[in-house]
Design a protein around this motif. Structure first.
Motif, PDB file in Angstrom:
ATOM      1  N   HIS A   1       0.898  -0.920  -0.105  1.00  0.00           N
ATOM      2  CA  HIS A   1       0.086  -0.552   0.310  1.00  0.00           C
ATOM      3  C   HIS A   1       1.058   0.910  -0.074  1.00  0.00           C
ATOM      4  O   HIS A   1       0.584   1.966  -1.107  1.00  0.00           O
ATOM      5  N   GLU A   2       1.874   1.262   0.534  1.00  0.00           N
ATOM      6  CA  GLU A   2       3.058   2.492   0.859  1.00  0.00           C
ATOM      7  C   GLU A   2       3.344   2.759  -0.588  1.00  0.00           C
ATOM      8  O   GLU A   2       3.385   3.841  -0.493  1.00  0.00           O
ATOM      9  N   VAL A   3       3.402   1.628  -1.017  1.00  0.00           N
ATOM     10  CA  VAL A   3       4.516   1.660  -2.154  1.00  0.00           C
ATOM     11  C   VAL A   3       3.619   2.032  -3.603  1.00  0.00           C
ATOM     12  O   VAL A   3       3.858   3.012  -4.522  1.00  0.00           O
ATOM     13  N   ALA A   4       2.257   2.159  -3.226  1.00  0.00           N
ATOM     14  CA  ALA A   4       1.441   1.727  -4.108  1.00  0.00           C
ATOM     15  C   ALA A   4       0.807   3.853  -4.315  1.00  0.00           C
ATOM     16  O   ALA A   4       1.086   4.525  -5.037  1.00  0.00           O
ATOM     17  N   ALA A   5       1.210   3.959  -2.676  1.00  0.00           N
ATOM     18  CA  ALA A   5       0.883   5.282  -2.928  1.00  0.00           C
ATOM     19  C   ALA A   5       1.772   6.191  -3.067  1.00  0.00           C
ATOM     20  O   ALA A   5       1.367   7.088  -3.694  1.00  0.00           O
ATOM     21  N   VAL A   6       3.101   5.973  -3.714  1.00  0.00           N
ATOM     22  CA  VAL A   6       4.301   6.958  -4.025  1.00  0.00           C
ATOM     23  C   VAL A   6       4.428   6.988  -5.262  1.00  0.00           C
ATOM     24  O   VAL A   6       4.160   7.882  -5.350  1.00  0.00           O
ATOM     25  N   GLN A   7       3.856   5.649  -5.810  1.00  0.00           N
ATOM     26  CA  GLN A   7       3.558   5.359  -7.017  1.00  0.00           C
ATOM     27  C   GLN A   7       2.486   6.686  -7.778  1.00  0.00           C
ATOM     28  O   GLN A   7       2.329   6.866  -8.826  1.00  0.00           O
ATOM     29  N   GLN A   8       1.282   6.687  -6.384  1.00  0.00           N
ATOM     30  CA  GLN A   8       0.472   7.692  -7.188  1.00  0.00           C
ATOM     31  C   GLN A   8      -0.189   8.797  -6.606  1.00  0.00           C
ATOM     32  O   GLN A   8      -0.730   9.584  -7.978  1.00  0.00           O
ATOM     33  N   ALA A   9       0.046   9.340  -5.573  1.00  0.00           N
ATOM     34  CA  ALA A   9       0.480  10.196  -4.931  1.00  0.00           C
ATOM     35  C   ALA A   9       2.398  11.492  -5.536  1.00  0.00           C
ATOM     36  O   ALA A   9       3.006  11.066  -4.802  1.00  0.00           O
ATOM     37  N   PRO A  10       2.184  12.201  -6.134  1.00  0.00           N
ATOM     38  CA  PRO A  10       3.466  13.059  -5.875  1.00  0.00           C
ATOM     39  C   PRO A  10       3.972  13.347  -4.809  1.00  0.00           C
ATOM     40  O   PRO A  10       3.603  14.109  -4.166  1.00  0.00           O
ATOM     41  N   THR A  11       5.097  12.646  -4.410  1.00  0.00           N
ATOM     42  CA  THR A  11       6.014  12.306  -2.803  1.00  0.00           C
ATOM     43  C   THR A  11       7.453  12.486  -3.850  1.00  0.00           C
ATOM     44  O   THR A  11       8.115  11.813  -4.122  1.00  0.00           O
ATOM     45  N   GLY A  12       7.434  13.686  -2.163  1.00  0.00           N
ATOM     46  CA  GLY A  12       9.318  13.118  -2.145  1.00  0.00           C
ATOM     47  C   GLY A  12      10.287  14.039  -3.010  1.00  0.00           C
ATOM     48  O   GLY A  12       9.352  15.190  -3.532  1.00  0.00           O
ATOM     49  N   VAL A  13      11.681  13.261  -2.793  1.00  0.00           N
ATOM     50  CA  VAL A  13      12.728  14.384  -3.427  1.00  0.00           C
ATOM     51  C   VAL A  13      12.508  14.490  -5.241  1.00  0.00           C
ATOM     52  O   VAL A  13      12.904  13.011  -5.615  1.00  0.00           O
ATOM     53  N   LEU A  14      12.746  15.140  -6.015  1.00  0.00           N
ATOM     54  CA  LEU A  14      13.067  15.318  -7.829  1.00  0.00           C
ATOM     55  C   LEU A  14      13.945  16.165  -8.055  1.00  0.00           C
ATOM     56  O   LEU A  14      14.203  16.966  -7.620  1.00  0.00           O
ATOM     57  N   LYS A  15      15.130  14.920  -7.495  1.00  0.00           N
ATOM     58  CA  LYS A  15      16.814  15.254  -8.751  1.00  0.00           C
ATOM     59  C   LYS A  15      16.631  15.942  -9.745  1.00  0.00           C
ATOM     60  O   LYS A  15      16.458  14.551 -10.551  1.00  0.00           O
ATOM     61  N   ILE A  16      16.715  16.598 -10.304  1.00  0.00           N
ATOM     62  CA  ILE A  16      16.645  17.504 -11.707  1.00  0.00           C
ATOM     63  C   ILE A  16      18.105  17.556 -11.832  1.00  0.00           C
ATOM     64  O   ILE A  16      18.653  18.521 -11.180  1.00  0.00           O
TER      65      ILE A  16
END
Length: 296
Positions: free
Chosen positions: A81-96
């Motif tokens: 469920h946690e992994v699915a939530a990460v995949q579905q909801a934009p969250t976390g650090v985005l390194k560009i």
């Protein structure tokens, strides 16, 4: 991992009430289920199930193991469920990763609006002229200029950049406006020089299918295009810069295009990322955001 699989099969047998029913639910053969249970009992050194011709019974030791299996299953479900939530909801650090010119002139100004849309995302914008090792350095995406060499990375076209020759009106009023490529030879040229490469001594322009080469004279050179833009704004000479880097300066009258009837060069900017499969939501929404902004 095999023992965890055997534990989950054991739990399924208890819940299904028979080896046959468990095998059907798991999509395997009855003999395979029986072998897994036997292997688990042998590994634990206890009898878990009492087998009869009509039904199975769970031993006292088996009951305790079954309760542990339920706890393990609960934890596995929570991870999924946690992994699915990460995949579905934009969250976390985005390194560009991006070049200093593109990052400063374009990307940085776009970040506040993006973060207003996706407040659970944090952006790390890393600016360098060097091509980033996406996987090794933990980048989610890199914005790269020029034609892409063969790569295992995914490269998606973002936009096409046109290179412009420009200078400040004050410089041109003082030293004159070039009317032909050959006129560039009598001007001071602000030269971008890539590290560890020999400086180029001429520029090539195109018009109506014909090419024109012009030697250049430089007293100022830099590996940073932003520095060259600032030098040009302050009357240091003529330079070549990508259109996105001088759009505002042209609109304000700080710079003007030189030899507008001639074509210098154009090149693509690509969004490069490791894989399309199982893409995190934070990267997916950023890709769509950039595409929307540049399509405008």
């Amino acid at each position: 991992m095999n023992k965890l699989n055997e534990l989950m099969i054991f739990a399924k047998v208890v819940e299904a009430g028979s080896f046959s029913a468990a095998a059907q639910l798991l999509g395997v053969t009855k003999s395979s289920v029986s072998k897994k249970i036997s292997a688990l009992e042998q590994h634990l050194g206890v009898k878990l199930l009492q087998r009869t011709t009509r039904k199975i019974g769970i031993t006292e030791a088996g009951q305790g193991i079954y309760q542990r299996c339920l706890a393990i299953q609960h934890e596995l479900d929570a991870v999924e469920h946690e992994v699915a939530a990460v995949q579905q909801a934009p969250t976390g650090v985005l390194k560009i990763g991006a070049s200093p010119m593109f990052g400063n002139a374009t990307l940085a100004a776009m970040m506040p609006e993006f973060l207003l849309r996706y407040p659970d995302v944090t952006v790390n914008l890393h600016l360098t002229e060097l091509q980033s090792d996406l996987i090794g350095e933990g980048f989610d995406m890199s914005l790269r200029m020029g034609e892409m060499a063969d790569s295992t990375m995914i490269a998606q076209h973002l936009c096409t950049v046109k290179v412009l020759i420009c200078a400040s009106p004050s410089y041109l009023n003082r030293f004159g406006r070039p009317l032909a490529p050959a006129d560039l030879e009598s001007h001071q040229y602000l030269r971008w020089q890539q590290e560890d490469t020999a400086p180029f001594e001429q520029v090539v322009l195109q018009k109506n299918g014909s090419y024109y080469e012009s030697k250049i004279n430089s007293k100022i050179s830099s590996n940073n295009a932003i520095a060259l833009r600032e030098a040009a704004i302050n009357g240091g000479g003529i330079t070549m810069l990508p259109d996105f880097a001088v759009e505002q300066q042209l609109a304000k009258g700080e710079l003007e295009v030189v030899l507008p009837g001639y074509h210098i060069n154009s090149y693509p900017i690509s969004m490069v990322y490791p894989d399309r499969r199982q893409m995190p939501a934070k990267l997916s929404v950023f890709i769509e955001y950039l595409k929307t902004k540049f399509n405008r």
